[in-house]
Design a protein around this motif. Structure first.
Motif, mmCIF file in Angstrom:
data_model
loop_
_atom_site.group_PDB
_atom_site.id
_atom_site.type_symbol
_atom_site.label_atom_id
_atom_site.label_comp_id
_atom_site.label_asym_id
_atom_site.label_seq_id
_atom_site.Cartn_x
_atom_site.Cartn_y
_atom_site.Cartn_z
ATOM 1 N N ALA A 6 38.120 27.442 6.549
ATOM 2 C CA ALA A 6 39.048 27.998 5.562
ATOM 3 C C ALA A 6 40.448 27.749 5.976
ATOM 4 C CB ALA A 6 38.754 29.361 5.303
ATOM 5 N N THR A 7 41.261 27.343 5.087
ATOM 6 C CA THR A 7 42.906 27.221 5.451
ATOM 7 C C THR A 7 43.753 28.133 4.610
ATOM 8 O OG1 THR A 7 43.275 25.820 3.674
ATOM 9 C CG2 THR A 7 42.051 24.520 5.515
ATOM 10 N N VAL A 8 45.148 28.119 5.241
ATOM 11 C CA VAL A 8 46.106 29.072 4.749
ATOM 12 C C VAL A 8 47.292 28.117 4.590
ATOM 13 C CG1 VAL A 8 46.827 29.977 6.806
ATOM 14 C CG2 VAL A 8 47.578 31.007 4.643
ATOM 15 N N ARG A 9 47.650 27.905 3.360
ATOM 16 C CA ARG A 9 48.817 26.973 3.083
ATOM 17 C C ARG A 9 50.190 27.744 3.439
ATOM 18 N NH1 ARG A 9 50.744 21.370 1.589
ATOM 19 N NH2 ARG A 9 52.662 21.981 0.632
ATOM 20 N N GLY A 32 40.252 35.590 9.405
ATOM 21 C CA GLY A 32 38.885 34.736 9.356
ATOM 22 C C GLY A 32 39.157 33.302 9.239
ATOM 23 N N LEU A 33 40.363 33.016 8.955
ATOM 24 C CA LEU A 33 40.864 31.570 8.704
ATOM 25 C C LEU A 33 40.680 30.736 9.994
ATOM 26 C CD1 LEU A 33 43.978 32.763 6.814
ATOM 27 C CD2 LEU A 33 42.107 31.509 5.738
ATOM 28 N N SER A 34 40.339 29.358 9.710
ATOM 29 C CA SER A 34 40.026 28.490 10.806
ATOM 30 C C SER A 34 41.274 27.504 10.950
ATOM 31 C CB SER A 34 39.062 27.509 10.506
ATOM 32 O OG SER A 34 39.087 26.499 9.450
ATOM 33 N N HIS A 35 42.161 27.175 10.094
ATOM 34 C CA HIS A 35 43.197 26.347 9.951
ATOM 35 C C HIS A 35 44.398 26.935 9.095
ATOM 36 C CE1 HIS A 35 40.145 23.367 11.516
ATOM 37 N NE2 HIS A 35 40.846 22.810 11.839
ATOM 38 N N PRO A 723 30.529 26.219 -2.727
ATOM 39 C CA PRO A 723 30.584 24.801 -1.813
ATOM 40 C C PRO A 723 32.269 24.364 -1.901
ATOM 41 C CG PRO A 723 28.527 24.548 -3.309
ATOM 42 C CD PRO A 723 29.710 25.691 -3.807
ATOM 43 N N GLY A 724 32.285 23.910 -0.561
ATOM 44 C CA GLY A 724 33.972 23.432 -0.447
ATOM 45 C C GLY A 724 34.602 24.370 0.598
ATOM 46 N N VAL A 725 35.793 24.150 1.189
ATOM 47 C CA VAL A 725 36.549 24.679 1.898
ATOM 48 C C VAL A 725 37.702 25.441 1.537
ATOM 49 C CG1 VAL A 725 38.099 24.426 4.087
ATOM 50 C CG2 VAL A 725 36.221 22.746 3.942
ATOM 51 N N PRO A 726 37.534 26.725 1.164
ATOM 52 C CA PRO A 726 38.548 27.501 0.521
ATOM 53 C C PRO A 726 40.048 27.409 1.202
ATOM 54 C CG PRO A 726 37.336 29.102 1.703
ATOM 55 C CD PRO A 726 36.661 27.544 1.817
ATOM 56 N N ASP A 727 40.988 27.137 0.308
ATOM 57 C CA ASP A 727 42.415 27.042 0.684
ATOM 58 C C ASP A 727 43.181 28.428 0.214
ATOM 59 O OD1 ASP A 727 45.028 26.326 1.470
ATOM 60 O OD2 ASP A 727 45.328 25.404 -0.298
ATOM 61 N N LEU A 728 43.777 29.347 0.938
ATOM 62 C CA LEU A 728 44.334 30.310 0.557
ATOM 63 C C LEU A 728 46.024 30.166 0.716
ATOM 64 C CD1 LEU A 728 44.182 33.546 0.075
ATOM 65 C CD2 LEU A 728 44.654 33.730 2.530
ATOM 66 N N TYR A 729 46.566 30.258 -0.699
ATOM 67 C CA TYR A 729 47.937 29.911 -0.594
ATOM 68 C C TYR A 729 48.639 31.237 0.335
ATOM 69 C CZ TYR A 729 52.482 28.736 -2.162
ATOM 70 O OH TYR A 729 53.992 28.343 -2.226
ATOM 71 N N GLN A 730 49.704 30.768 1.022
ATOM 72 C CA GLN A 730 50.541 32.013 1.572
ATOM 73 C C GLN A 730 50.633 33.069 0.864
ATOM 74 O OE1 GLN A 730 54.165 29.844 2.526
ATOM 75 N NE2 GLN A 730 55.171 30.524 0.755
ATOM 76 N N LEU A 779 38.164 42.133 0.388
ATOM 77 C CA LEU A 779 37.035 41.383 -0.253
ATOM 78 C C LEU A 779 37.146 39.948 0.594
ATOM 79 C CD1 LEU A 779 35.689 40.970 -3.916
ATOM 80 C CD2 LEU A 779 36.611 38.845 -2.698
ATOM 81 N N ILE A 780 38.614 39.389 0.474
ATOM 82 C CA ILE A 780 38.582 38.006 1.178
ATOM 83 C C ILE A 780 38.313 38.068 2.470
ATOM 84 C CG2 ILE A 780 40.317 36.351 1.881
ATOM 85 C CD1 ILE A 780 41.768 36.644 -0.842
ATOM 86 N N TYR A 781 38.502 39.267 3.287
ATOM 87 C CA TYR A 781 38.288 39.235 4.816
ATOM 88 C C TYR A 781 36.700 39.369 5.110
ATOM 89 C CZ TYR A 781 37.631 42.186 9.082
ATOM 90 O OH TYR A 781 36.856 42.463 10.338
ATOM 91 N N ARG A 782 35.993 40.047 4.258
ATOM 92 C CA ARG A 782 34.654 39.994 4.293
ATOM 93 C C ARG A 782 33.914 38.725 4.164
ATOM 94 N NH1 ARG A 782 33.606 44.619 6.902
ATOM 95 N NH2 ARG A 782 34.654 46.209 6.129
ATOM 96 N N LEU A 783 34.483 38.017 3.140
ATOM 97 C CA LEU A 783 33.666 36.697 2.724
ATOM 98 C C LEU A 783 34.196 35.821 3.978
ATOM 99 C CD1 LEU A 783 34.140 36.525 -1.059
ATOM 100 C CD2 LEU A 783 32.064 37.342 0.432
ATOM 101 N N LEU A 784 35.413 35.645 4.522
ATOM 102 C CA LEU A 784 35.668 34.951 5.645
ATOM 103 C C LEU A 784 34.917 35.195 6.828
ATOM 104 C CD1 LEU A 784 39.696 34.493 5.190
ATOM 105 C CD2 LEU A 784 37.890 32.880 4.921
ATOM 106 N N GLN A 785 34.746 36.494 6.980
ATOM 107 C CA GLN A 785 33.945 36.832 8.393
ATOM 108 C C GLN A 785 32.510 36.384 7.991
ATOM 109 O OE1 GLN A 785 35.214 38.326 11.041
ATOM 110 N NE2 GLN A 785 37.144 38.140 9.954
ATOM 111 N N LEU A 786 32.001 36.179 6.874
ATOM 112 C CA LEU A 786 30.581 35.717 6.660
ATOM 113 C C LEU A 786 30.824 34.325 6.930
ATOM 114 C CD1 LEU A 786 27.641 36.446 5.679
ATOM 115 C CD2 LEU A 786 28.516 35.996 3.399
ATOM 116 N N ARG A 787 31.672 33.661 6.253
ATOM 117 C CA ARG A 787 31.747 32.133 6.639
ATOM 118 C C ARG A 787 31.795 31.832 8.096
ATOM 119 N NH1 ARG A 787 33.162 29.032 1.807
ATOM 120 N NH2 ARG A 787 33.494 27.512 3.088
#
Length: 909
Positions: A6-9, A32-35, A723-730, A779-787
């Motif tokens: 998962a990314t953050v722009r 929980g972001l990776s990039h 499916p895919g890699v979620p991109d979280l905008y700043q 909500l986002i945090y829970r799902l990122l931890q699951l990912r």
């Protein structure tokens, strides 16, 4: 190398540089972001707020912290097991005096070292071998009379330049020789063409300086002489208002200050990519985002070459996969070309898919009827789009159309096919009109003939465009259109000569690059600001009225990504969006309540009915924007809050009206009209005489709060589980009610976000206080931890739509992901804005679901699944799960097998 999850722009600028980004890495890692996904970092214009106006592609921008700042950021990322993706700009550079490449072109013209780097048509009619510079706001003669263009010595007195207001322009060798002749100074012939060195040497001599100053003074006092000096330059100073017809360099869309590059040339490719390839080789960067891929002459060739070079740079680590993502707008039904070696797009298509899923066609039809009555014609976006395309081709892209016309006439001559059926040579206007009619009908951004392989898809695209032109355009140009089509699709069956091949390539490049620019400027930046039925649909990559049925279309796209494109980026907000993800979510809720909106519009229209401007359809779009962007914590009597909101709305409205190009324009602003728009917003949001209207507006906006929040939570759930890699905008882990740039690039309060992330959530409290945005973050945090705990499931897991049954089955979207023994079940409500929980929480009313049930998924040894948000147990039953149970105490349901709950980091507690 960290696996991409998962990314953050991040939008970098001098106020948010590498050091500022590095300071937030611990928060991003905890979330929980990776990039991180960085906006362009090459040296841009001083003060650039976005980084796309690059002046030196080989240097890391000093304003961002330079090489040292980037290295420190990378070290911080690696210390937190994170990586970075980089946005690069291969299509253009800034046409700026600070750009040494551009300066070389101005000084040396077509003979300059970098002249071939830029896409310049030196032999264009009336160009006289010069570059047209649209830098004047008045005719040249007027600028000369006002002494705005003068000669002067500079750089410590040893340099000579032509000053236009505050800018020093390079001058040619011929003009320097002319100047020295006027000064009576003999300038010896320079050995090896180093005349500029000879000039610098002679200017250092004090007697020569005195002679030069005397000559310069005389020339500046005589407009005829200064004009003669200008005529000796390799450029022509022109008025920017005339550039639509005269410009002879390709731009980024219609932006004069961004000059197109010839990326198909080896030396240009190497120069532009030296920095990102070096950063990949040293391990600083893990992936590239290629900006505006459709602006290149040969996107396929470019990507294959880039993939090869990237793989060479990363070959020391055989396990490493450097990702490539393209900024590509896909029309409905359009696919990425099969031969592009990329990991997917940057995700505008996913924004469209979510928007379509939340779109209520019944409510939209009612709004269409009302909009049609308001504007006095059918609410037909296809016609709006066609009109906008025709307008843009005739105005801001007229120079590009003329250039395309010349390319096709040259090709026709080379093919000996430049006469009509009667043997009469085809006039330029005839070819231009035929191209205009075909380009106006292109159903996608562009075809890809420039890559030298004519695919079935390319043929279908062009067949459709030409068929539309036959239907809508004048029949007189039918034979010319047929000739153009024959030339576009010229195949190897008729092997062209080398000379013909050159003209064939130039024609295809010109047609396809113009097609891409036209689609962006006419659809996204014109028609979307004219068509106001429901503004949530007017988004980059979207269409006002989706044709595909839902949720079947959403499921089909997700299934294909799971099979073929597991690293495809998923965006819900970007630096280019027209409206933030939660602004759109609120508009989607408004679309389910058309009668309420029409009542609000009638009330507002009566309150402002006596005003001549703005027009009623502008008022319609203004009202939708006010209701959708109204901050969740804003009261009507909050003076400071309404002032801030009014400033944002006025900036949006001015840009919106200028982009629409109906009542005011960027090139010719109507001060009276824009002033009337500003005054209306000020009166509405701050004027004492409109307090009652403002109170009504505030109440109407807050009636969307819960419904918009529910839609926002649904989108976030799908964003981080599909499916895919979620991109979280700043910053969008809180509610995102932004508008078009620069509003969507405002500074983010990361301190507050970091504080709420550290808090142990009480889920009932999160629901009660949903307006503060913490519920969305958690909500986002829970799902990122699951990912993070189960990366394989999300990267490689299958996607299976799960059917619903019962009275309200159409209001449920459910699917499952599975990989080996890992299982995930997701269910969300849709189109429930009129069926909300009575407590005004962002949930569907549990009683609404009645007998609606969702088929149970999977087998678990414990016989139960557990909700990752509430930890509530759901027993697996043969007849499925009741929707009322799944959505009883939380807006959405994400379940995992109880037997695997201890392996997940996502469960609370």
């Amino acid at each position: 190398m960290t696996v991409l999850r998962a990314t953050v722009r991040l939008q970098l600028n001098r106020d948010f540089d590498f050091a500022a980004a590095a300071a937030e890495v611990p928060y991003f890692a905890a979330l929980g972001l990776s990039h991180i996904y960085l906006s362009p970092i090459a040296m841009a214009r001083p003060g650039s707020t976005h980084g796309y106006d690059v002046i030196d592609p080989a240097i890391v921008n000093p304003e961002l912290g330079g090489e040292a700042g980037l290295a420190a950021l990378v070290d911080q990322l690696h210390a937190h097991d994170m990586g970075a993706i980089l946005d690069i700009v291969p299509n253009h550079l800034a046409a700026d005096l600070a750009n040494l490449w551009w300066n070389d072109v101005l000084a040396h013209g077509e003979a300059g070292t970098y002249a071939g780097y830029f896409d310049i048509e030196w032999n264009a009619p009336e160009a006289e071998g010069k570059l047209w510079l649209p830098w004047l706001d008045v005719p040249l003669e007027q600028a000369l009379e006002n002494r705005r263009c003068v000669l002067a010595r500079h750089t410590g007195g040893v340099g000579l330049g032509l000053w236009l207001d505050e800018d020093a322009l390079p001058v040619s060798e011929r003009s320097l020789q002319w100047l020295f002749e006027h000064a009576g100074i003999e300038l010896p012939l320079a050995a090896g063409g180093r005349l500029f060195d000879a000039v610098r040497l002679h200017v250092q001599d004090e007697p020569n300086q005195a002679s030069l100053d005397q000559a310069i003074s005389a020339i500046n006092a005589d407009t005829g002489l200064i004009r003669e000096f200008l005529d000796l330059q390799h450029y022509h100073l022109g008025r920017w208002r005339d550039s639509g017809q005269q410009l002879n360099y390709r731009r980024f869309f219609d932006i004069h200050s961004l000059a197109g590059l010839r990326m198909e040339r080896d030396e240009v490719f190497d120069a532009v990519h030296a920095l990102p390839l070096r950063l990949i080789e040293n391990g600083s960067i893990d992936g590239l985002r290629i900006d505006h891929i459709d602006g290149l002459a040969q996107p396929g060739h470019y990507l294959r070459r880039l993939r090869e070079r990237v793989d060479q740079c990363s070959q020391r680590d055989l396990q490493r996969h450097v990702t490539l993502h393209v900024e590509k707008i896909l029309a409905a039904g359009e696919k990425l070309p099969d031969d592009w070696p990329v990991d997917g797009t940057t995700g505008y298509d996913f924004m469209q898919q979510l928007g379509s899923l939340l779109h209520d066609p019944i409510g939209y039809a009612e709004l269409c009827d009302a909009w049609s009555t308001l504007i006095g014609r059918p609410a037909d976006f296809a016609q709006e789009e066609l009109t906008a395309r025709q307008y843009v081709l005739s105005t801001s892209l007229a120079a590009e159309l003329s250039r395309c016309t010349r390319r096709f006439r040259e090709l026709a001559t080379a093919l000996d096919d430049d006469r009509d059926a009667e043997g009469v040579p085809r006039a330029a206007d005839t070819v231009r009109d035929a191209l205009h009619d075909v380009l106006a009908e292109m159903p996608v951004y562009r075809s890809y003939l420039g890559d030298d392989t004519i695919t079935a898809t390319d043929r279908q695209v062009l067949d459709r465009a030409f068929a539309r032109a036959e239907k809508d355009a004048p029949p007189d140009d039918e034979s010319t259109r047929a000739t153009i089509k024959r030339h576009l699709l010229f195949t190897a069956e008729n092997t062209p000569t080398p000379g013909q091949t050159r003209f064939l390539e130039a024609s295809r490049y010109s047609f396809e690059q113009l097609s891409s620019a036209l689609n962006a400027k006419a659809v996204e930046d014109t028609a979307f600001y004219r068509h106001g039925v429901l503004l949530s649909r007017n988004e980059v990559g979207s269409a006002p009225a989706p044709a595909a049925p839902e949720p079947e279309s959403f499921h089909a796209a997700a299934h294909e990504r799971a099979l073929r494109w597991p690293r495809w980026l998923l965006a819900t907000a970007t630096h280019d969006h027209k409206r933030g993800e939660d602004t759109r979510a609120r508009l989607a809720a408004l679309g389910e309540r058309p009668q309420a909106f029409l009542e609000d519009f009638n009330t507002l229209s009566k309150a402002f009915g006596s005003r001549a401007q703005p027009f009623s359809f502008t008022l319609w779009m203004l009202l939708q924007t006010l209701l959708a962007a109204w901050p969740l914590d804003l009261r009507a009597d909050d003076a400071a809050g309404t002032l801030s909101f009014a400033q944002r709305i006025k900036a949006w409205l001015r840009k919106s009206e200028r982009e629409a190009k109906l009542h005011t324009h960027w090139t010719a602003p109507d001060a009276d009209y824009e002033g009337a728009c500003d005054l209306l917003v000020d009166d509405l949001l701050r004027g004492a005489g409109y307090a009652s209207v403002r109170n009504d507006l505030c109440r109407a906006a807050h009636r969307l709060d819960a419904a918009g929040a529910l839609n926002g939570l649904v989108c976030a759930t799908l964003h981080f589980t599909a499916p895919g890699v979620p991109d979280l905008y700043q910053g969008t882990e809180y509610w995102d009610q932004s508008l078009v740039d620069p509003d969507n690039r405002r500074a983010v309060d990361y301190h507050t976000r970091a504080q709420t992330l550290k808090q142990t959530p009480d889920f009932s409290a999160l629901l009660k206080h949903y307006r503060d945005g913490a519920i969305k973050q958690h909500l986002i945090y829970r799902l990122l931890q699951l990912r993070k705990a189960w990366p394989g499931l999300f990267a490689e897991g299958t996607y299976q739509p799960i059917p619903a049954a019962g009275s309200h089955k159409q209001h449920v979207v459910a699917f499952a992901r599975k990989l080996g023994h890992r299982q995930l079940f997701v269910a969300v409500p849709r189109l429930c804005s009129n069926h909300l929980d009575p407590s005004e929480r962002p949930m569907a009313d549990p009683g609404f679901w009645l007998d609606t049930r969702i088929e149970a998924f999977g087998n678990d040894p414990a016989g139960t699944f557990v909700d990752v948000f509430t930890s509530r147990q759901h027993a697996v039953k043969a007849w499925g799960w009741r929707a009322g149970d799944l959505f009883f105490d939380w807006p959405v349901a994400v379940l995992i097998p109880s037997s695997q709950a201890d392996e997940s980091l996502a469960l609370p507690g």
